[in-house]
Design an enzyme around this catalytic site. Structure first.
Site, PDB file in Angstrom:
ATOM      1  N   PHE A 177       7.900  -2.969  13.245  1.00  0.00           N
ATOM      2  CA  PHE A 177       6.617  -2.036  12.786  1.00  0.00           C
ATOM      3  C   PHE A 177       5.813  -3.359  12.563  1.00  0.00           C
ATOM      4  CE2 PHE A 177       4.061  -0.733   9.056  1.00  0.00           C
ATOM      5  CZ  PHE A 177       3.838   0.527   9.471  1.00  0.00           C
ATOM      6  N   GLU A 201      -1.608  -9.181  10.733  1.00  0.00           N
ATOM      7  CA  GLU A 201      -2.411 -10.263  11.612  1.00  0.00           C
ATOM      8  C   GLU A 201      -2.637 -11.268  10.749  1.00  0.00           C
ATOM      9  OE1 GLU A 201      -4.102  -6.714  14.551  1.00  0.00           O
ATOM     10  OE2 GLU A 201      -5.495  -8.302  13.695  1.00  0.00           O
ATOM     11  N   SER A 258      -5.216 -10.193   8.442  1.00  0.00           N
ATOM     12  CA  SER A 258      -4.745  -8.976   7.949  1.00  0.00           C
ATOM     13  C   SER A 258      -3.406  -8.750   7.282  1.00  0.00           C
ATOM     14  CB  SER A 258      -5.277  -7.523   8.628  1.00  0.00           C
ATOM     15  OG  SER A 258      -4.350  -7.657   9.738  1.00  0.00           O
ATOM     16  N   GLU A 271       5.726  -6.252   2.417  1.00  0.00           N
ATOM     17  CA  GLU A 271       5.547  -4.650   2.460  1.00  0.00           C
ATOM     18  C   GLU A 271       4.602  -4.578   0.974  1.00  0.00           C
ATOM     19  OE1 GLU A 271       8.293  -1.545   3.046  1.00  0.00           O
ATOM     20  OE2 GLU A 271       9.545  -2.722   4.646  1.00  0.00           O
ATOM     21  N   THR A 289       2.508  -7.151  -1.595  1.00  0.00           N
ATOM     22  CA  THR A 289       2.822  -8.183  -2.548  1.00  0.00           C
ATOM     23  C   THR A 289       2.703  -7.476  -4.089  1.00  0.00           C
ATOM     24  OG1 THR A 289       0.571  -8.702  -3.196  1.00  0.00           O
ATOM     25  CG2 THR A 289       1.422  -9.851  -1.135  1.00  0.00           C
ATOM     26  N   ASN A 310       1.014  -8.245  -6.492  1.00  0.00           N
ATOM     27  CA  ASN A 310      -0.329  -7.793  -6.966  1.00  0.00           C
ATOM     28  C   ASN A 310      -0.671  -6.545  -6.557  1.00  0.00           C
ATOM     29  OD1 ASN A 310      -0.602 -10.105  -8.780  1.00  0.00           O
ATOM     30  ND2 ASN A 310      -1.889 -11.370  -7.339  1.00  0.00           N
TER      31      ASN A 310
END
Length: 391
Positions: A135, A139, A142, A375, A377, A379
């Site tokens: 998957f 980047e 990002s 997947e 964080t 936060n």
């Protein structure tokens, strides 16, 4: 007052109560993890490579196509079974668990939900039989802001040309199929993001550097390089510009499985700690007889059970077709915390030897850290939970 009937007298099943089929499924995977994967965990961690023979055995056991329908060669199972598999594998090797996790709850799930009949016919049988999938969303610019991706897709008649670079892509070294997200309409912002089915052999596609990681080292994490990568038009997954919806909904589900991975890791650390505390003697008796150690084990066991309950609840909600986004975020957030603290306590119970690679808890401690990062964080999970409860 309503009459008491036979139905109302029945007690609801406990959340962790498994059906006979689920018990058999879980027991089979635990045995496979213990007997086949267990002896090679240290070697694979040191080398940073997952053995091909074990990957082949996972396919043969049906672990890579749990939710794929039987007509496409899969097991025809459900999401909860995939969660059970991830948890069971993580008790022995979290690297094996994340390979199965990404294959089932992410890649297979996306094609089952969003693929057309032709795409399902072409890819699902292979994903169940012998093809690993990845998957590819993240980047360099990002990560948590997933929709800031810069990979572009330009339409050229019967195909798209993808150009960009993806980072931190799980299963990338072994994969034959990559679900790549690129923006086909940059002027539309995130509403131009589209998902493409990219095969390893497509022109202009290359698997780049493999990361040298702190933990889950046997699970490959690589960069992907797309240089005018030619992708046939029929390999657009879902609609052009709907990739953001695919990504969000898929990650919401995938977070439950990461919670399962972390709960399984924590259970493994607890099991090792209990066994060692019973065997290790100091001052003439097992350290398990000391109240200080007992209190540590009690707290570990309580937190592991709480993490498991959150994970199972989120998975059951998802299979029931009920809202689960908040519960999924809670499960991942809490289970990743529990995994880190439980593995840390396990190292302390083992003492000096726990800090060495001769004992398994050192590896589990390293493996646990990623749970609070990938997947979404911790936060990001807290933001999701807060938005849901304040809505």
């Amino acid at each position: 007052m309503p009459a008491v009937t036979e139905t109302t007298q029945r007690s609801p099943l406990p959340l962790t109560q498994l059906s006979d089929e689920e018990k058999m499924f879980q027991a089979t995977i635990r045995r496979f993890a213990r007997e086949r994967i267990g002896p090679h965990v240290r070697e694979m961690d040191d080398a940073g490579i997952f053995r091909k023979d074990l990957l082949r055995e996972m396919f043969e056991l049906g672990l890579m196509g749990i939710e794929i329908p039987e007509e496409h060669g899969g097991q025809g199972g459900n999401f909860f079974q995939a969660v059970l598999a991830v948890e069971a594998l993580a008790m022995v090797d979290p690297s094996a668990a994340v390979i199965v996790d990404v294959q089932n709850t992410i890649a297979n799930n996306v094609i089952i939900r969003w693929g057309n009949d032709d795409q399902k016919r072409r890819y699902l049988p292979r994903l169940a039989r012998d093809m690993v999938a990845s998957f590819a969303l993240s980047e360099a610019g990002s990560g948590s802001d997933a929709f800031a991706l810069s990979t572009r897709a330009t339409h050229h008649g019967d195909h798209y040309a993808l150009t960009g670079r993806k980072l931190w892509i799980t299963n990338a070294a072994e994969a034959g199929l990559y679900l790549v997200f690129a923006n086909a309409k940059p002027e539309a912002g995130y509403q131009g993001i589209t998902c493409f089915l990219v095969e390893r052999g497509f022109p202009g596609f290359q698997v780049g550097k493999k990361e040298d990681k702190l933990g889950i080292r046997a699970s490959s994490t690589c960069e992907l390089i797309l240089d005018e990568c030619r992708v046939p038009e029929e390999n657009v997954l879902g609609e052009v510009g709907k990739g953001y919806k695919i990504a969000i909904e898929t990650l919401n589900e995938g977070r439950i499985a990461i919670g399962a991975q972390m709960a399984g890791l924590a259970q493994g650390a607890l099991d090792h700690s209990i066994a060692y505390a019973k065997q290790r003697r100091q001052f003439g008796k097992p350290i398990a007889d000391f109240q200080g150690v007992q209190f540590e084990l009690a707290q570990m066991a309580t937190e592991v059970e709480a993490a498991r309950l959150l994970v199972y609840n989120a998975a059951r909600l998802r299979d029931a077709g009920l809202p689960f986004v908040t519960e999924a975020a809670m499960a991942k957030y809490f289970a990743s915390q529990v995994a880190e603290t439980t593995a840390s306590r396990a190292v302390e119970i083992f003492g000096g030897v726990g800090f060495t690679k001769d004992y398994p808890v050192e590896k589990l401690y390293r493996d646990a850290k990623i749970g609070r990062i990938y997947e979404g964080t911790s936060n990001i999970q807290k933001l999701t939970i807060a938005k849901q409860i304040l809505a």
